[in-house]
Each structure stands twice: as C-alpha cells, then as structure tokens.
Write a protein that holds these residues in place. Sequence first.
Motif, PDB file in Angstrom:
ATOM      1  N   TYR A 295      21.154  55.370  40.673  1.00 29.15           N
ATOM      2  CA  TYR A 295      21.935  56.388  39.976  1.00 29.15           C
ATOM      3  C   TYR A 295      21.152  56.905  38.760  1.00 29.15           C
ATOM      4  O   TYR A 295      21.135  58.096  38.480  1.00 29.15           O
ATOM      5  CB  TYR A 295      23.273  55.790  39.535  1.00 29.15           C
ATOM      6  N   PHE A 296      20.495  56.002  38.065  1.00 29.21           N
ATOM      7  CA  PHE A 296      19.748  56.351  36.862  1.00 29.21           C
ATOM      8  C   PHE A 296      18.528  57.225  37.174  1.00 29.21           C
ATOM      9  O   PHE A 296      18.163  58.082  36.381  1.00 29.21           O
ATOM     10  CB  PHE A 296      19.318  55.077  36.132  1.00 29.21           C
TER      11      PHE A 296
ATOM     12  N   LEU B  69      12.375  44.701  30.263  1.00 27.92           N
ATOM     13  CA  LEU B  69      11.070  45.062  30.804  1.00 27.92           C
ATOM     14  C   LEU B  69      11.089  45.151  32.330  1.00 27.92           C
ATOM     15  O   LEU B  69      10.624  46.129  32.910  1.00 27.92           O
ATOM     16  CB  LEU B  69      10.010  44.058  30.346  1.00 27.92           C
ATOM     17  N   GLY B  70      11.625  44.168  32.974  1.00 24.49           N
ATOM     18  CA  GLY B  70      11.668  44.165  34.440  1.00 24.49           C
ATOM     19  C   GLY B  70      12.453  45.336  35.009  1.00 24.49           C
ATOM     20  O   GLY B  70      12.079  45.922  36.027  1.00 24.49           O
TER      21      GLY B  70
ATOM     22  N   ASP C 265       5.020  51.763  27.474  1.00 24.64           N
ATOM     23  CA  ASP C 265       5.991  52.690  26.891  1.00 24.64           C
ATOM     24  C   ASP C 265       7.286  51.974  26.538  1.00 24.64           C
ATOM     25  O   ASP C 265       7.903  52.253  25.529  1.00 24.64           O
ATOM     26  CB  ASP C 265       6.283  53.846  27.843  1.00 24.64           C
ATOM     27  N   TRP C 266       7.687  51.046  27.377  1.00 24.84           N
ATOM     28  CA  TRP C 266       8.896  50.275  27.119  1.00 24.84           C
ATOM     29  C   TRP C 266       8.742  49.512  25.806  1.00 24.84           C
ATOM     30  O   TRP C 266       9.647  49.471  24.986  1.00 24.84           O
ATOM     31  CB  TRP C 266       9.120  49.318  28.288  1.00 24.84           C
ATOM     32  N   LEU C 267       7.572  48.917  25.585  1.00 26.08           N
ATOM     33  CA  LEU C 267       7.328  48.156  24.355  1.00 26.08           C
ATOM     34  C   LEU C 267       7.266  49.070  23.138  1.00 26.08           C
ATOM     35  O   LEU C 267       7.771  48.724  22.075  1.00 26.08           O
ATOM     36  CB  LEU C 267       6.036  47.356  24.484  1.00 26.08           C
TER      37      LEU C 267
ATOM     38  N   GLY D  24      15.014  54.441  29.964  1.00 22.06           N
ATOM     39  CA  GLY D  24      15.943  53.383  30.372  1.00 22.06           C
ATOM     40  C   GLY D  24      16.163  52.362  29.274  1.00 22.06           C
ATOM     41  O   GLY D  24      17.282  51.889  29.056  1.00 22.06           O
ATOM     42  N   ARG D  25      15.118  52.027  28.568  1.00 20.00           N
ATOM     43  CA  ARG D  25      15.278  51.067  27.477  1.00 20.00           C
ATOM     44  C   ARG D  25      16.105  51.669  26.345  1.00 20.00           C
ATOM     45  O   ARG D  25      16.996  51.031  25.807  1.00 20.00           O
ATOM     46  CB  ARG D  25      13.924  50.632  26.929  1.00 20.00           C
ATOM     47  N   ARG D  26      15.808  52.902  26.011  1.00 20.74           N
ATOM     48  CA  ARG D  26      16.484  53.536  24.876  1.00 20.74           C
ATOM     49  C   ARG D  26      17.959  53.799  25.143  1.00 20.74           C
ATOM     50  O   ARG D  26      18.809  53.540  24.317  1.00 20.74           O
ATOM     51  CB  ARG D  26      15.762  54.853  24.538  1.00 20.74           C
TER      52      ARG D  26
END
Length: 149
Positions: free
Chosen positions: A6-7, A64-65, A137-139, A56-58
């Motif tokens: 969905y994301f 991370l996974g 980028d996630w970090l 997704g993190r924000r």
Amino acid sequence: MREKLYFVRLPLLLVALFFVGRLTLGAAGASYEVGNRLFSMVILQTHLALLWAAVGRRYRGYRLGEGVQTAVTIVLVSQILVWTATAISYLAGINTFFNYPVAIGGSPEPVSFGTAMAASGRRAGGELRCWRGSRRDWLVVGWIDSSGA
C-alpha cells in the motif's frame, strides 16, 4: 507486507508509467537516446529506492529492515517488468527499447535472446544493491529527525 505494498503504490505507479512510456516511444520509432532520456527506468528506480526508504522512516516510522524492504520491492517490480518486456520483445520479434542491441551488449550487432536475458539479470543484481543507498538515506533521515530540524 500488505501495508508495504500500500505504501509503495505511488512509486509503482511511476514505474508503470515509465514502462508504458518506454514501450510507446519504442513502438513509435523514437531513438533510443531520446527514449532513455525521457523514461529511464534505471534512474527512476534508483531514485525511488533511495528516497522511499527515507520517506518510510519519516512518515511511517519504518525501521531499517522495513525501509530496505520497500526499496527492494520497488526495484524488483521494475525488474520484473523489464525482464517480461525483454522476453516478449524477443519472442514476438518486435523492436523495442527492451531489445535494443547497443543497450544490451554495447554494440549495434544483434544480441541473442539468452545473452539479453542474462544481461538483464546482471543489471538487476546491480540495481538491487541500491538497498545500501536506501539504508544510508534511512540513517540520514534519523539523524535529521534527532537533531531537532
């Protein structure tokens, strides 16, 4: 997994639009250089994989996974489309950007079906490694969030 699919709806829609754009330009007889400049699936999937993990993190709080999972999903769907279009182009005998010899083998001489599919697989391996960039980028987004910005 349903929530991840969905994301990634928007990135997958962009991948589908670029795929249709490449098919349309190739069928219309446009030059490969023009088609690649307008609808480069490699550049699109690399950007989406790098950015969507951070998004997704924000906005979803992905770990991370989970960020890597979204990046791999985007690249995998894109590569399935490329492999399918390459196979159909060869089997149907249609000239498209997906069986363009210079893009596959680097020379204007025709490339066999097996060689083209193997080359497509090697490119996919390189593109699936972009999860490293999505991890970075996630970090970075985590660092920005924790700095109060």
